[in-house]
Every structure is written in structure tokens, then in C-alpha cells.
Design an enzyme around this catalytic site. Structure first.
Site, short mmCIF file in Angstrom:
data_model
loop_
_atom_site.label_atom_id
_atom_site.label_comp_id
_atom_site.label_asym_id
_atom_site.label_seq_id
_atom_site.Cartn_x
_atom_site.Cartn_y
_atom_site.Cartn_z
N LYS A 181 0.88 -1.18 0.00
CA LYS A 181 0.00 0.00 0.00
C LYS A 181 0.92 1.23 0.00
O LYS A 181 1.41 1.65 1.04
CB LYS A 181 -0.87 -0.04 1.27
CG LYS A 181 -2.20 0.67 1.20
CD LYS A 181 -2.13 2.14 0.93
CE LYS A 181 -1.52 2.95 2.03
NZ LYS A 181 -1.25 4.35 1.63
N CYS A 291 13.84 10.20 7.12
CA CYS A 291 13.78 10.00 8.57
C CYS A 291 15.19 9.98 9.16
O CYS A 291 15.37 10.18 10.35
CB CYS A 291 13.00 8.75 8.93
SG CYS A 291 13.56 7.31 8.02
N GLU A 388 10.50 16.41 13.96
CA GLU A 388 11.16 16.09 12.71
C GLU A 388 10.89 17.22 11.71
O GLU A 388 9.73 17.52 11.42
CB GLU A 388 10.56 14.77 12.20
CG GLU A 388 11.41 14.04 11.25
CD GLU A 388 10.89 12.63 10.98
OE1 GLU A 388 9.68 12.36 11.14
OE2 GLU A 388 11.71 11.79 10.59
P1 ADP Z 1 4.35 10.75 6.01
O1 ADP Z 1 4.35 11.80 7.06
O2 ADP Z 1 5.69 10.27 5.59
O3 ADP Z 1 3.39 10.98 4.89
P2 ADP Z 1 2.45 8.93 7.08
O4 ADP Z 1 2.67 8.18 8.33
O5 ADP Z 1 1.39 9.96 7.05
O6 ADP Z 1 3.87 9.49 6.75
O7 ADP Z 1 2.19 7.95 5.87
C1 ADP Z 1 2.94 6.79 5.64
C2 ADP Z 1 2.06 5.77 4.97
O8 ADP Z 1 0.99 5.43 5.84
C3 ADP Z 1 1.42 6.23 3.69
O9 ADP Z 1 1.33 5.13 2.80
C4 ADP Z 1 0.04 6.66 4.14
O10 ADP Z 1 -0.92 6.59 3.10
C5 ADP Z 1 -0.25 5.61 5.18
N1 ADP Z 1 -1.24 6.02 6.18
C6 ADP Z 1 -1.46 7.25 6.70
N2 ADP Z 1 -2.44 7.21 7.61
C7 ADP Z 1 -2.85 5.92 7.68
C8 ADP Z 1 -3.84 5.22 8.47
N3 ADP Z 1 -4.61 5.85 9.35
N4 ADP Z 1 -3.98 3.89 8.27
C9 ADP Z 1 -3.20 3.25 7.40
N5 ADP Z 1 -2.25 3.83 6.65
C10 ADP Z 1 -2.08 5.15 6.78
#
Ligand code: ADP
Length: 484
Positions: A181, A291, A388
């Protein structure tokens, strides 16, 4: 023109059971180029039912893939490495289009990403067990390793190729089928990698890619399905925490690569020019959107002016622009929100007493550009020393002695990586061991290596990716007691 480089048309459908599918809803979401803000593609928007189909496909393929000879799995992965290197240039350009990073960074990413296929092609045939006599002497303890089961791999947008291959390669090597995903901002590279894996001979269903603008719903439903046995996530600590909670219901095995707040420490006895060169790598690789990015520079007082002056000169000279243009070293941030967040961090620091030495502003006009920025005299409480930054901003703080800098370095909930520069190797090792991180760059600005265990402690994550450790994340020991 979109994708001006030679190469196949980008894939924009879901990849499930070896087929390219539009998804049940027929909906699509737009992918933007962060340098131009132009829409570059419309990608299939998976719904919960598509996630379930991907799980069906991964389940159908799982027994056969686990039983596929390790040598065969290795050969497929090695083929994926060769194909990825053959297509390195169009893939690198695709990354620039959807992520924005400078082309040189994208080329390095492709080489790094492909290397995970090669490394795990080599590891696939080197999974060994143990055999021993039980202490009582009457039975034997036989241990080997079995695939952990169907894996959900969730990746961020900052390294759209490398974060995918770092998870897919060990999963396949271990005999697990998987569902990737990718981040909503960068789905094209993930789909291109799926096409490479298909061409390399990965059987239908062993790798599936589900792109979606509804990650929480689609992932949430998959985590409720008892067929899913593994979650490997790279992203923010906040989302990592949520996923850990959700994964608890089915007691899913979790690997987590979360946020960082890397200190970059320069002692007075360091080679200052080398420290500045490494600082540029540690801070500016990927435009600071990593990161592992150096988030705070602690420089011993006697060399603070020299280091800061040289760093400022290098930062101010960076050429900012569209990552595809010649000579550009720093592309845009991923989106407007990122620009505004970083702008607020810098403004707050300056209001709190920090001195701005270069940069400090959002570049006006199209694209999400932020000027390369250096700040000194940053007050200890400034938010950008604790959060960060994820962008091209380098805050510098002077320190006096080792105990003080170790305490400052450890004053964070994160523990991913630290960088230390000193000519005294004994001191360097001592400090490396006192800092609470999973990785340390000692007189180096780069630690990422497919052959090494990447990962953090504290709230930077759980588990390691890469090296021999990476494949173990997709394997479980199986112990058989044998009466002698
Ligand atoms: P970044 O700040 O690097 O965008 P995120 O943690 O927001 O990091 O996103 C990392 C991954 O997690 C992406 O693939 C995003 O679509 C997915 N993601 C974000 N929120 C959720 C959630 N609530 N459940 C599952 N996947 C998520």
C-alpha cells in the site's frame, strides 16, 4: 509532456492477482508533480473490497510461493534487480515527477532500491536453522524458519522505490506473499515496481499493489482480517502508533520504521571540511525529506563558527528548482502543507531568538519550494529541535562537553540515527554507544545500506530492515522436539 523520457507508459491501475484492475468503485485520484503542481496521472482508487481481493490473491498464492524452492525465489529477485537497473533512468525520472527530488537523488534511490532485490536474492538461499541436544539429553531441539504469512507493506512518499523494495524483497525471499500500500502522493513508482516483478517471474498474487486515497479505511479493514499475519510500516510515529493499536486485535507481527530526530555532533578535534561535507549529505540527501536526516547540529564551541560558516556557504550555494532541470540540487517539498509546516517551525525559532544565516522562506510562485536554511543560536526549547523538520533546514547549537551533548542528543522520544564527527575513534565509539539510537554514522553522513540492519529504538520503531535481520522479520522460528 508527462514522462518525457523513453520507457513504458506508467501503470495506473491496481495490481491484484497478477492483473491490472481499475478497482471496484472505478474512482481514480490525481497524482501531482510538486515542482509544477500539474496533475501527472490519475490512479485507481482502491476501496475496502479491493483490499479484500488483494488478500484473497495473496492467500491463493501463499502455499505455492512458500513451497517455491529458495533458489527459484532468489533467481526471480536477481532478475528483478537486473530489470530495475536496466530501467533505472525512466524510473528515476518517474520518481522526480511524482516526488520532486533532484534527479541525482532519484538515480541514487533507484540504485539503492534495486540493491535490495540483489541482496535478498542472495539471502533467500541462506536461511539456516539450529539443531541441538536438550539439556536433559533425551531429545533433540530442531529449529528452522517458516514464512510468517501474508504481509501488508505500507510505504511513505519520500523514497517511493526504496521503501517498497526494502519490504517486498525480504518478504518474497522469505516465502511470504504480500500487499503493498504505497503513499497516495507517489503511487506510480510502486506500480512500476510491480510491473518489474511481474516481468521477473513473480507468480500472480505473490505481490499485489493497492493504491488508495482512503488508507485508513482500506488498511483498517485488512488489519481486521485474520489471514493477514504481518505488517511492515514505514511512516510517521503518529500513524505507526495507530496501526500498532489496530494490529493488536489480531496480534499481527509488526515491523515499524517511524520518525527520527537525528543529532549531528561535531567535536573540536573533527576534520571540519569532512564534517561539513557529511553534514550536507546527512541534511540534504533527498532534500531533507528523510527520517535519517540530520535534524539538529551540535557543534563544540571552539569550531562552531567555522563549521556554521562553511555549512552556510554550502547551503546558500545550492541550486533550487525542478528536479529534472540540469544542475538542480534541491527540488520542492512534497506539498504545500509541508512548506507551511516548515515555515512555521523556522519563524517560531527566529521569534525565540535563533539567528537566520541563510534562507528561511517559502519560494514564491508555482511549486512547493523552501529555501535551504541555516539557523544558529537556536534556543533549547525551539520546536524544530524536538520535531522532525523533514526539509532543508539546519539548526545549529553550540555545546561545551561530551556529557552535555550526549544528554542533548538523547533528549527526544526518537532514536533512529545519530552522526558523530571526531578524529578520536575511541571517543567516537564511546559516544556512539552512549547515544540511544539504532544507528550511528561515525565520520559518515550516510548509514543506509541494504546489507546493514536499518532501524531505530525508542519511538523510532520496532525491528530492522536490510542485512540478515531484514529477512528474519518475515520468518518465524519453528521448533520441533524430537525424542531420541
Ligand atoms: P508521512 O508523514 O511520511 O506521509 P504517514 O505516516 O502519514 O507518513 O504515511 C505513511 C504511509 O501510511 C502512507 O502510505 C500513508 O498513506 C499511510 N497512512 C497514513 N495514515 C494511515 C492510516 N490511518 N492507516 C493506514 N495507513 C495510513
Amino acid at each position: 509532456m508527462l514522462f518525457p523520457s523513453p520507457g513504458p507508459e506508467p501503470k495506473t491501475d491496481l495490481f491484484i492477482a497478477g492483473q491490472w484492475r481499475p478497482g471496484v468503485s472505478g474512482k481514480r485520484f490525481a497524482v501531482y508533480n510538486p515542482a509544477t503542481e500539474a496533475v501527472i496521472a490519475h490512479v485507481a482508487d482502491a476501496a475496502i473490497a479491493d483490499g479484500a481481493s488483494a488478500l484473497d490473491a495473496a492467500e491463493d498464492a501463499s502455499v505455492r510461493w512458500a513451497a517455491t524452492a529458495p533458489r527459484r525465489r532468489a533467481e526471480i529477485l536477481r532478475c528483478a534487480f537486473d530489470l530495475m537497473m536496466e530501467q533505472a533512468e525512466p524510473l528515476a525520472r518517474m520518481i522526480v515527477e511524482e516526488n520532486g527530488k533532484a534527479l541525482a537523488d532519484a538515480r541514487s534511490e533507484i540504485a539503492y532500491a534495486a540493491e535490495f532485490f540483489r541482496w535478498y536474492s542472495e539471502e533467500a538461499v541462506r536461511v539456516f536453522g539450529d539443531i541441538g541436544l536438550a539439556p536433559g539429553g533425551r531429545n533433540s531441539i530442531v529449529v528452522d524458519h517458516q514464512p510468517v504469512g501474508i504481509a501488508l507493506l505500507i510505504t511513505p512518499w519520500n523514497f517511493p522505490a526504496a521503501m517498497a523494495t526494502r519490504k517486498i524483497a525480504p518478504a518474497l525471499a522469505a516465502g511470504c506473499t504480500c500487499i503493498l500500500k504505497p503513499a497516495e502522493a507517489t503511487p506510480l513508482t510502486a506500480l512500476a515496481i510491480a510491473a518489474i516483478l511481474q516481468e521477473a517471474g513473480v507468480p500472480a498474487g505473490a505481490v499485489n499493489v493497492v493504491t488508495t486515497s482512503s488508507s485508513a479505511a482500506v488498511v483498517g479493514a485488512m488489519l481486521k482480517d485474520p489471514r493477514l499475519r504481518k505488517l511492515s510500516f514505514t511512516g510517521s510515529t503518529a500513524v505507526g502508533r495507530t496501526l500498532l493499536r489496530q494490529a493488536a486485535d489480531q496480534v499481527i507481527d509488526c515491523s515499524m520504521e517511524l520518525g527520527g530526530n537525528a543529532p549531528f555532533i561535531v567535536f573540536e578535534d573533527a576534520d571540519i571540511d569532512a564534517a561539513v561535507a557529511d553534514a550536507m549529505i546527512a541534511k540534504m540527501r533527498n532534500g531533507g525529506e528523510a527520517c535519517t536526516a540530520a535534524n539538529r547540529f551540535y557543534v563544540q564551541r571552539g569550531v562552531a563558527d567555522e563549521f556554521t560558516g562553511k555549512l552556510t556557504e554550502r547551503m546558500a550555494a545550492l541550486q533550487v528548482g525542478n528536479g529534472l532541470d540540469d544542475g538542480v540540487e534541491l527540488g520542492p517539498l512534497i506539498d504545500r502543507r509541508a512548506c507551511e509546516r516548515i515555515d512555521a517551525l523556522v519563524r517560531e525559532a527566529v521569534e525565540g531568538g535563533a539567528r537566520l544565516l541563510t534562507g528561511g522562506r517559502i519560494v514564491p510562485g508555482k511549486g512547493h519550494f523552501f529555501e535551504p536554511t541555516v539557523l544558529c543560536d537556536v534556543p533549547a526549547g525551539a520546536r524544530l529541535l524536538h520535531e522532525e523538520i523533514f526539509g532543508p533546514v539546519a539548526p545549529v547549537v553550540a555545546f561545551d562537553d561530551e556529557d552535555e551533548v550526549v544528554a542533548k542528543a538523547n533528549d527526544t522520544e526518537y532514536g533512529l540515527v545519530a552522526y558523530v564527527h571526531t578524529r578520536d575513534i575511541g571517543k567516537g565509539l564511546r559516544v556512539a554507544r552512549r547515544i540511544e539510537t539504532g544507528m550511528v554514522g561515525l565520520n559518515r553522513g550516510l548509514v543506509s545500506d541494504p546489507a546493514a540492519p536499518f532501524g531505530g529504538c525508542k519511538q523510532s520503531g520496532i525491528g530492522r530492515e536490510g542485512g540478515q535481520h531484514g529477512i528474519m522479520a518475515f520468518l518465524e522460528p519453528r521448533y520441533v522436539a524430537v525424542t531420541l
